[in-house]
Design a protein around this motif. Sequence first.
Motif, PDB file in Angstrom:
ATOM      1  N   LEU A 390       0.833  -1.201   0.000  1.00  0.00           N
ATOM      2  CA  LEU A 390       0.000   0.000   0.000  1.00  0.00           C
ATOM      3  C   LEU A 390       0.869   1.253   0.000  1.00  0.00           C
ATOM      4  CD1 LEU A 390      -2.753   1.465   0.378  1.00  0.00           C
ATOM      5  CD2 LEU A 390      -2.426   1.170   2.845  1.00  0.00           C
ATOM      6  N   CYS A 391       1.898   1.286   0.840  1.00  0.00           N
ATOM      7  CA  CYS A 391       2.781   2.459   0.897  1.00  0.00           C
ATOM      8  C   CYS A 391       3.548   2.632  -0.409  1.00  0.00           C
ATOM      9  CB  CYS A 391       3.759   2.314   2.063  1.00  0.00           C
ATOM     10  SG  CYS A 391       2.977   2.395   3.693  1.00  0.00           S
ATOM     11  N   GLU A 392       3.985   1.527  -1.020  1.00  0.00           N
ATOM     12  CA  GLU A 392       4.700   1.628  -2.290  1.00  0.00           C
ATOM     13  C   GLU A 392       3.833   2.254  -3.372  1.00  0.00           C
ATOM     14  OE1 GLU A 392       6.201  -2.091  -3.561  1.00  0.00           O
ATOM     15  OE2 GLU A 392       7.908  -2.088  -2.193  1.00  0.00           O
ATOM     16  N   ASP A 393       2.579   1.809  -3.468  1.00  0.00           N
ATOM     17  CA  ASP A 393       1.683   2.355  -4.491  1.00  0.00           C
ATOM     18  C   ASP A 393       1.419   3.835  -4.269  1.00  0.00           C
ATOM     19  OD1 ASP A 393       1.580  -0.012  -5.765  1.00  0.00           O
ATOM     20  OD2 ASP A 393      -0.488  -0.516  -5.237  1.00  0.00           O
ATOM     21  N   GLY A 397       2.931   7.534  -6.658  1.00  0.00           N
ATOM     22  CA  GLY A 397       2.148   8.616  -7.253  1.00  0.00           C
ATOM     23  C   GLY A 397       2.373   9.967  -6.626  1.00  0.00           C
ATOM     24  N   HIS A 398       3.308  10.088  -5.658  1.00  0.00           N
ATOM     25  CA  HIS A 398       3.545  11.367  -4.988  1.00  0.00           C
ATOM     26  C   HIS A 398       5.053  11.567  -4.855  1.00  0.00           C
ATOM     27  CE1 HIS A 398      -0.560  10.243  -3.851  1.00  0.00           C
ATOM     28  NE2 HIS A 398      -0.790  11.542  -3.780  1.00  0.00           N
ATOM     29  N   ASP A 399       5.629  12.185  -5.870  1.00  0.00           N
ATOM     30  CA  ASP A 399       7.078  12.313  -5.951  1.00  0.00           C
ATOM     31  C   ASP A 399       7.662  13.194  -4.859  1.00  0.00           C
ATOM     32  OD1 ASP A 399       6.964  10.712  -8.152  1.00  0.00           O
ATOM     33  OD2 ASP A 399       6.885  12.381  -9.590  1.00  0.00           O
ATOM     34  N   ARG A 400       6.891  14.150  -4.348  1.00  0.00           N
ATOM     35  CA  ARG A 400       7.435  15.106  -3.386  1.00  0.00           C
ATOM     36  C   ARG A 400       7.252  14.657  -1.930  1.00  0.00           C
ATOM     37  NH1 ARG A 400       5.562  20.987  -5.888  1.00  0.00           N
ATOM     38  NH2 ARG A 400       6.537  20.712  -7.948  1.00  0.00           N
ATOM     39  N   HIS A 436      -4.349  15.930   2.786  1.00  0.00           N
ATOM     40  CA  HIS A 436      -4.545  17.149   3.564  1.00  0.00           C
ATOM     41  C   HIS A 436      -3.304  17.677   4.287  1.00  0.00           C
ATOM     42  CE1 HIS A 436      -8.726  16.284   2.826  1.00  0.00           C
ATOM     43  NE2 HIS A 436      -8.689  15.173   3.537  1.00  0.00           N
ATOM     44  N   SER A 437      -2.302  16.828   4.537  1.00  0.00           N
ATOM     45  CA  SER A 437      -1.256  17.251   5.476  1.00  0.00           C
ATOM     46  C   SER A 437      -0.209  18.172   4.871  1.00  0.00           C
ATOM     47  CB  SER A 437      -0.561  16.012   6.054  1.00  0.00           C
ATOM     48  OG  SER A 437       0.258  15.399   5.074  1.00  0.00           O
ATOM     49  N   ARG A 438       0.006  18.070   3.523  1.00  0.00           N
ATOM     50  CA  ARG A 438       1.096  18.806   2.865  1.00  0.00           C
ATOM     51  C   ARG A 438       2.436  18.474   3.531  1.00  0.00           C
ATOM     52  NH1 ARG A 438      -1.009  24.864   2.686  1.00  0.00           N
ATOM     53  NH2 ARG A 438      -2.379  24.178   4.356  1.00  0.00           N
ATOM     54  N   ALA A 439       2.593  17.214   3.909  1.00  0.00           N
ATOM     55  CA  ALA A 439       3.788  16.768   4.626  1.00  0.00           C
ATOM     56  C   ALA A 439       4.901  16.424   3.648  1.00  0.00           C
ATOM     57  CB  ALA A 439       3.451  15.542   5.484  1.00  0.00           C
ATOM     58  N   ARG A 440       6.133  16.468   4.158  1.00  0.00           N
ATOM     59  CA  ARG A 440       7.282  15.996   3.383  1.00  0.00           C
ATOM     60  C   ARG A 440       7.549  14.523   3.663  1.00  0.00           C
ATOM     61  NH1 ARG A 440       8.866  20.807   5.536  1.00  0.00           N
ATOM     62  NH2 ARG A 440      10.047  19.750   7.158  1.00  0.00           N
ATOM     63  N   ARG A 529      10.367  -4.760   7.882  1.00  0.00           N
ATOM     64  CA  ARG A 529      10.398  -4.263   6.509  1.00  0.00           C
ATOM     65  C   ARG A 529      10.448  -2.751   6.548  1.00  0.00           C
ATOM     66  NH1 ARG A 529       9.076  -7.942   2.580  1.00  0.00           N
ATOM     67  NH2 ARG A 529       8.272  -9.938   3.328  1.00  0.00           N
ATOM     68  N   GLN A 530      11.298  -2.190   5.721  1.00  0.00           N
ATOM     69  CA  GLN A 530      11.394  -0.732   5.674  1.00  0.00           C
ATOM     70  C   GLN A 530      11.541  -0.313   4.227  1.00  0.00           C
ATOM     71  OE1 GLN A 530      14.327   0.934   8.213  1.00  0.00           O
ATOM     72  NE2 GLN A 530      14.312   2.920   7.245  1.00  0.00           N
ATOM     73  N   ARG A 531      10.620   0.486   3.736  1.00  0.00           N
ATOM     74  CA  ARG A 531      10.671   0.984   2.373  1.00  0.00           C
ATOM     75  C   ARG A 531      10.412   2.473   2.379  1.00  0.00           C
ATOM     76  NH1 ARG A 531       9.896  -2.970  -1.654  1.00  0.00           N
ATOM     77  NH2 ARG A 531      10.901  -4.860  -0.924  1.00  0.00           N
ATOM     78  N   ALA A 532      11.062   3.186   1.539  1.00  0.00           N
ATOM     79  CA  ALA A 532      10.805   4.620   1.375  1.00  0.00           C
ATOM     80  C   ALA A 532      10.792   4.933  -0.100  1.00  0.00           C
ATOM     81  CB  ALA A 532      11.874   5.446   2.080  1.00  0.00           C
ATOM     82  N   ARG A 533       9.870   5.731  -0.516  1.00  0.00           N
ATOM     83  CA  ARG A 533       9.766   6.098  -1.928  1.00  0.00           C
ATOM     84  C   ARG A 533       9.588   7.600  -2.049  1.00  0.00           C
ATOM     85  NH1 ARG A 533      11.413   1.855  -2.288  1.00  0.00           N
ATOM     86  NH2 ARG A 533      10.756   0.051  -3.497  1.00  0.00           N
ATOM     87  N   ARG A 534      10.247   8.184  -3.049  1.00  0.00           N
ATOM     88  CA  ARG A 534      10.073   9.607  -3.316  1.00  0.00           C
ATOM     89  C   ARG A 534       9.308   9.762  -4.616  1.00  0.00           C
ATOM     90  NH1 ARG A 534      12.856  13.060  -0.178  1.00  0.00           N
ATOM     91  NH2 ARG A 534      14.546  12.188   1.078  1.00  0.00           N
TER      92      ARG A 534
END
Length: 534
Positions: A390-393, A397-400, A436-440, A529-534
């Motif tokens: 779910l987090c990967e998908d 779609g949110h590069d920033r 809604h959060s406009r988070a980084r 498991r740890q994944r991060a996507r930009r």
Amino acid sequence: MAYKKTQLQALAKIKRWGARHYQQPGEFLDWALPEAVAAAPECTLIFSELGQFARLHTAGKRADPGLAADVIATIAREVRQGARNGPRQLPARVCRRLEVADSLVLRLQTPGGPGAVLVALSESAGRLGESSRVFVMALAQIIENVLQAIEIRRLNALVPSVLRAKRQWELTVDSLDRLVGLLDSHGRVLRVNRQVEAWALGSVQSAAGKSMHALLHPDCDDPECRTRQALASAWMQMLDDGDAGCAVELPGQLPQTGYCQLRRIAVHDTGEAPEHTFAILTVHCYQQRESEASAEEAAAGKLLAGQEGERRRIARELHDGIGHSLAVLKFSLEGLRREVNHSLDANSLQVIDRIVAQLRDSMDEVHRLSTDLHPRYLESRSLPLALELLCEDLAAGHDRMVIDCRADNDIRDPDADQKLAIFRVAQEGLSNAVKHSRARQVFVELTQADGRLLLRVSDDGVGFDPERQAQSGRGHGLANMRERAEQTGGTLEIHSVPDGGTVLSASWVATRDQDGAAEGPGDPAAPTRQRARR
């Protein structure tokens, strides 16, 4: 003499027929005034109530609605200025303006209304002689009596309906599974429903006049009784705040604790003394309230299950129906483009390429909708792996935005309901953060400690005021997450402040699926498991 006899006969007919044959005041007046004018042709008669928007009734040579309205407006103004009630004439200036030579104004009493007037007009001076004036005054008395008789018949006809409605209301209140009573301004019982008999606190008749304590504790004479003190304190609080509540001991066949609610009845300007009906007393049994809560919880669980089933069906239709049709259409167009690649100009080929791109976007949207409605991530996968996908998908779609998922791979899957609830809460929390959060950065963590599954979704975004959000009526997503958690034995808390980010924390008592093992494969070499996507 013959003329007077005609008038007497008309009065007798109006009196006899009016009281016997007419059910509505308007119908009676529309018949009676022409009958009277036929016996006194020199008169024009006008009748109207003095209230606003009252209907005019006229008969005679000058039966003009405009004239009648002018006359009644003049009389109403005089009444407001304190004009006398007895027979009188219109002012001379008014008669001149209306081209009336003679007049007679009579005030009538009407049932439940502001009163009415009967006006007789004549175009010739002196034509309203003694006999005509006596005739009009007798007519006014008959009209007043007939209108009262019609109103009495109307009220009598309502009595059976009122009694029937009263009985139906009593049956409704008696069927309640809690004690409900009316209290006067001294806290004494005026009426109580039959639950007092079901709880063996006495009869409905014997309850009248008792204090609340004497009603709930029939044989108690202890001045230090805790229920007596609690009721007295709640009564004082109700006098100040309008409502109050307290716990009470219920004796007899119900040796258990109940909850008493008091609510003051607002006293309006009805002319009724406040001590007649002052407050409402309601008493619940805790055992009864707990069973009601269990029933509500079961109903909510069935509703959620039904919603999930419908979501699954719609998702399947989207994926297998619309999604399949779009894929076939896309592949057909791509094949057609290859075949006609050398026979079409560049503009035509660009049109086909745009159509293929739009179909691809539509397929992606159908896939997203299908996944949102029913999470295919969970099918044949463990909960940690489903959260990672779910987090990967979402990250793709949110590069920033960085979406970091840390799920303990050693966690064995809970039962199906709890697994779905945890996934849905995480999905809704992530969706809120993305929208809604406009988070980084957004972090999703799933861990297990002390027999509980712990889910945490946090971001470094703009935050919000949860209390204000709930009061605004826009926090449906937050309410749905909390309800999902509670329905599956969990708790959920939201911590957020404006410009301070948001933290969603939820925990569940860990359950196990029927096989006692996770549905998806584990990775012993990588417990988290740890994944991060930009």
